[in-house]
Design a protein around this motif. Structure first.
Motif, PDB file in Angstrom:
ATOM      1  N   VAL A  33      14.373  56.037  26.247  1.00  0.00           N
ATOM      2  CA  VAL A  33      14.462  56.146  24.799  1.00  0.00           C
ATOM      3  C   VAL A  33      15.276  57.405  24.508  1.00  0.00           C
ATOM      4  O   VAL A  33      14.863  58.506  24.852  1.00  0.00           O
ATOM      5  CB  VAL A  33      13.076  56.235  24.135  1.00  0.00           C
ATOM      6  CG1 VAL A  33      13.219  56.382  22.626  1.00  0.00           C
ATOM      7  CG2 VAL A  33      12.238  55.001  24.480  1.00  0.00           C
ATOM      8  N   GLU A  34      16.426  57.246  23.890  1.00  0.00           N
ATOM      9  CA  GLU A  34      17.399  58.322  23.727  1.00  0.00           C
ATOM     10  C   GLU A  34      17.201  59.023  22.384  1.00  0.00           C
ATOM     11  O   GLU A  34      17.279  58.387  21.324  1.00  0.00           O
ATOM     12  CB  GLU A  34      18.808  57.732  23.811  1.00  0.00           C
ATOM     13  CG  GLU A  34      19.926  58.745  23.692  1.00  0.00           C
ATOM     14  CD  GLU A  34      21.280  58.054  23.687  1.00  0.00           C
ATOM     15  OE1 GLU A  34      22.292  58.758  23.784  1.00  0.00           O
ATOM     16  OE2 GLU A  34      21.324  56.800  23.574  1.00  0.00           O
ATOM     17  N   SER A  35      16.968  60.316  22.419  1.00  0.00           N
ATOM     18  CA  SER A  35      16.754  61.081  21.189  1.00  0.00           C
ATOM     19  C   SER A  35      18.105  61.423  20.566  1.00  0.00           C
ATOM     20  O   SER A  35      18.651  62.510  20.770  1.00  0.00           O
ATOM     21  CB  SER A  35      15.965  62.356  21.486  1.00  0.00           C
ATOM     22  OG  SER A  35      15.793  63.109  20.302  1.00  0.00           O
TER      23      SER A  35
ATOM     24  N   HIS B  71      20.931  48.675  18.856  1.00  0.00           N
ATOM     25  CA  HIS B  71      19.707  48.998  19.576  1.00  0.00           C
ATOM     26  C   HIS B  71      18.544  49.032  18.588  1.00  0.00           C
ATOM     27  O   HIS B  71      18.731  49.243  17.390  1.00  0.00           O
ATOM     28  CB  HIS B  71      19.802  50.374  20.248  1.00  0.00           C
ATOM     29  CG  HIS B  71      20.951  50.509  21.195  1.00  0.00           C
ATOM     30  ND1 HIS B  71      20.870  50.199  22.522  1.00  0.00           N
ATOM     31  CD2 HIS B  71      22.219  50.938  20.989  1.00  0.00           C
ATOM     32  CE1 HIS B  71      22.033  50.416  23.106  1.00  0.00           C
ATOM     33  NE2 HIS B  71      22.869  50.869  22.183  1.00  0.00           N
ATOM     34  N   GLU B  72      17.355  48.856  19.109  1.00  0.00           N
ATOM     35  CA  GLU B  72      16.176  49.115  18.310  1.00  0.00           C
ATOM     36  C   GLU B  72      16.078  50.619  18.064  1.00  0.00           C
ATOM     37  O   GLU B  72      16.421  51.426  18.921  1.00  0.00           O
ATOM     38  CB  GLU B  72      14.919  48.631  19.031  1.00  0.00           C
ATOM     39  CG  GLU B  72      14.817  47.117  19.162  1.00  0.00           C
ATOM     40  CD  GLU B  72      14.628  46.439  17.811  1.00  0.00           C
ATOM     41  OE1 GLU B  72      13.954  47.033  16.948  1.00  0.00           O
ATOM     42  OE2 GLU B  72      15.163  45.345  17.627  1.00  0.00           O
ATOM     43  N   GLY B  73      15.606  50.991  16.899  1.00  0.00           N
ATOM     44  CA  GLY B  73      15.445  52.399  16.577  1.00  0.00           C
ATOM     45  C   GLY B  73      13.981  52.775  16.479  1.00  0.00           C
ATOM     46  O   GLY B  73      13.110  51.920  16.292  1.00  0.00           O
TER      47      GLY B  73
ATOM     48  N   TRP C 138      16.436  51.881  24.624  1.00  0.00           N
ATOM     49  CA  TRP C 138      17.179  51.092  25.602  1.00  0.00           C
ATOM     50  C   TRP C 138      16.259  50.223  26.459  1.00  0.00           C
ATOM     51  O   TRP C 138      16.742  49.480  27.327  1.00  0.00           O
ATOM     52  CB  TRP C 138      17.971  52.024  26.529  1.00  0.00           C
ATOM     53  CG  TRP C 138      19.077  52.762  25.847  1.00  0.00           C
ATOM     54  CD1 TRP C 138      18.965  53.898  25.093  1.00  0.00           C
ATOM     55  CD2 TRP C 138      20.466  52.439  25.853  1.00  0.00           C
ATOM     56  NE1 TRP C 138      20.180  54.308  24.631  1.00  0.00           N
ATOM     57  CE2 TRP C 138      21.135  53.431  25.089  1.00  0.00           C
ATOM     58  CE3 TRP C 138      21.213  51.418  26.453  1.00  0.00           C
ATOM     59  CZ2 TRP C 138      22.512  53.412  24.896  1.00  0.00           C
ATOM     60  CZ3 TRP C 138      22.594  51.405  26.254  1.00  0.00           C
ATOM     61  CH2 TRP C 138      23.229  52.390  25.488  1.00  0.00           C
ATOM     62  N   ARG C 139      14.963  50.323  26.243  1.00  0.00           N
ATOM     63  CA  ARG C 139      14.035  49.558  27.082  1.00  0.00           C
ATOM     64  C   ARG C 139      14.267  48.052  26.903  1.00  0.00           C
ATOM     65  O   ARG C 139      14.470  47.576  25.789  1.00  0.00           O
ATOM     66  CB  ARG C 139      12.597  49.924  26.734  1.00  0.00           C
ATOM     67  CG  ARG C 139      12.216  51.335  27.146  1.00  0.00           C
ATOM     68  CD  ARG C 139      10.853  51.712  26.661  1.00  0.00           C
ATOM     69  NE  ARG C 139      10.781  51.734  25.195  1.00  0.00           N
ATOM     70  CZ  ARG C 139       9.693  52.046  24.511  1.00  0.00           C
ATOM     71  NH1 ARG C 139       8.566  52.351  25.148  1.00  0.00           N
ATOM     72  NH2 ARG C 139       9.722  52.046  23.197  1.00  0.00           N
ATOM     73  N   GLY C 140      14.226  47.355  28.010  1.00  0.00           N
ATOM     74  CA  GLY C 140      14.491  45.919  27.990  1.00  0.00           C
ATOM     75  C   GLY C 140      15.934  45.571  28.276  1.00  0.00           C
ATOM     76  O   GLY C 140      16.239  44.422  28.616  1.00  0.00           O
TER      77      GLY C 140
END
Length: 252
Positions: A191-193, A226-228, A176-178
Motif C-alpha cells: 500500500v503506497e503512501s 488503483h483502489e485508494g 496495489w494488493r491483488g
C-alpha cells in the motif's frame, strides 16, 4: 511529472487567505497537486504562541528536570508544557518527547516549531490539517488536490523528510494488493503512501531554512487506476513499534 515552487508568496499572518495567495502567484490546472507547508497554514490560522502562554505544571517540570540531568542541557519546562497540551499521547518522554497529536500524527515535540515562526516564540501545527487542506482547496479556482506538509524524522534513519499531515481531494494511499509483479506474483501487502511521497517531492523543491518556499505545485502526476485508502496513521493495535515503546525505558 514536474514540481516547481510557487514564487513570490508573502510572509503570512493570521487571517491571510492561503488559497488566494497561491492563485495569484501561479496559473493552476486541474491535474496539479498543491503542496502547502504547514508553517504558512499555521500562521494564517493564528497558531502561534509564546512560552508565557504555558505555565509549567508538575509533569512538565519533571520532564525538563530529567532532561537536564541526562543531557546537561537546560530545557524550559514551559516548552514541555506546550508539547503536553498539544498532544493526546506521550509515546516517549526521554531522551526527547515523542507524542501523538490530536489528528494522529506521531512526531517529536508535537511538531511545535521554534524557527520561521514569524516573530512568535512557538509555531504550533494546524489543529485539523485535513480540514485546513479542504478549506484551501475550496478557495482555489481549479479542482486540484491539496496536501499540507511538514518535515519529520523517521525511525531507524538519520535526517528529516517531508511528510503529509493533512490532505483533501485525493486518497492518502493507493492500494496495489491483488495486482501482480513482473514475475506474476500477487502483491499482498503493498500500500503506497502517495501523500507522503508527494510531500517529500515538494520538500526537495521548497528547501529549508531561510531560503524555503512554502508552496509547491506537482504537475502531471496521476493517481492511476488503483483502489485508494484514506488511512495514513496506524492505530495502536497495529502499531507494534509503539506498543514496544510502552514497555521501554531510557538508560542514558
Amino acid at each position: 511529472m514536474e514540481a516547481f515552487a510557487v514564487p513570490g508568496l508573502p510572509e503570512f499572518e493570521a487571517g491571510d487567505d492561503v488559497a488566494a495567495a497561491i492563485e495569484s502567484a501561479c496559473d493552476l490546472r486541474d491535474d496539479d497537486v498543491v503542496c502547502v507547508a504547514s508553517t504558512i497554514v499555521s500562521k494564517a490560522e493564528g497558531r502561534t504562541a509564546d512560552l508565557a502562554d504555558y505555565p509549567a505544571g508538575p509533569r512538565a517540570r519533571e520532564i525538563a528536570s530529567r532532561f537536564e540531568e541526562q543531557t546537561g542541557e537546560e530545557r524550559d519546562p514551559r516548552f514541555a508544557q506546550a508539547v503536553l497540551e498539544e498532544s493526546t499521547d506521550l509515546v516517549m518522554d526521554e531522551p526527547f518527547l515523542l507524542t501523538e497529536t490530536r489528528f494522529g500524527h506521531v512526531g517529536v515535540n508535537a511538531g511545535i516549531d521554534r524557527s520561521n515562526t514569524g516573530g512568535a516564540e512557538l509555531l504550533l501545527l494546524p489543529e485539523r490539517p485535513s480540514e485546513s487542506a479542504e478549506r484551501i482547496r475550496d478557495g482555489l479556482p481549479v479542482d486540484a488536490p491539496v496536501i499540507v506538509t511538514d518535515t519529520s524524522g523517521r525511525s531507524f534513519r538519520h535526517g528529516q523528510t517531508g511528510v503529509a499531515i493533512g490532505w483533501a481531494g485525493m486518497p492518502a494511499s493507493r492500494d496495489w494488493r491483488g495486482e501482480t509483479d513482473r514475475d506474476g506474483h500477487e502483491l499482498e501487502v503493498t500500500v503506497e503512501s502517495v501523500v507522503d511521497e508527494l510531500a517529500a517531492t515538494a520538500n526537495l523543491v521548497s528547501g529549508e531554512g531561510d531560503d524555503g518556499t512554502p508552496a509547491v505545485i506537482v504537475r502531471d502526476w496521476a493517481f492511476g487506476e488503483h483502489e485508494g485508502s484514506a488511512n495514513l496513521y496506524r492505530d495502536l493495535e497495529s502499531d507494534f513499534v509503539r506498543q514496544a515503546l510502552r514497555e521501554w525505558s531510557y538508560e542514558g
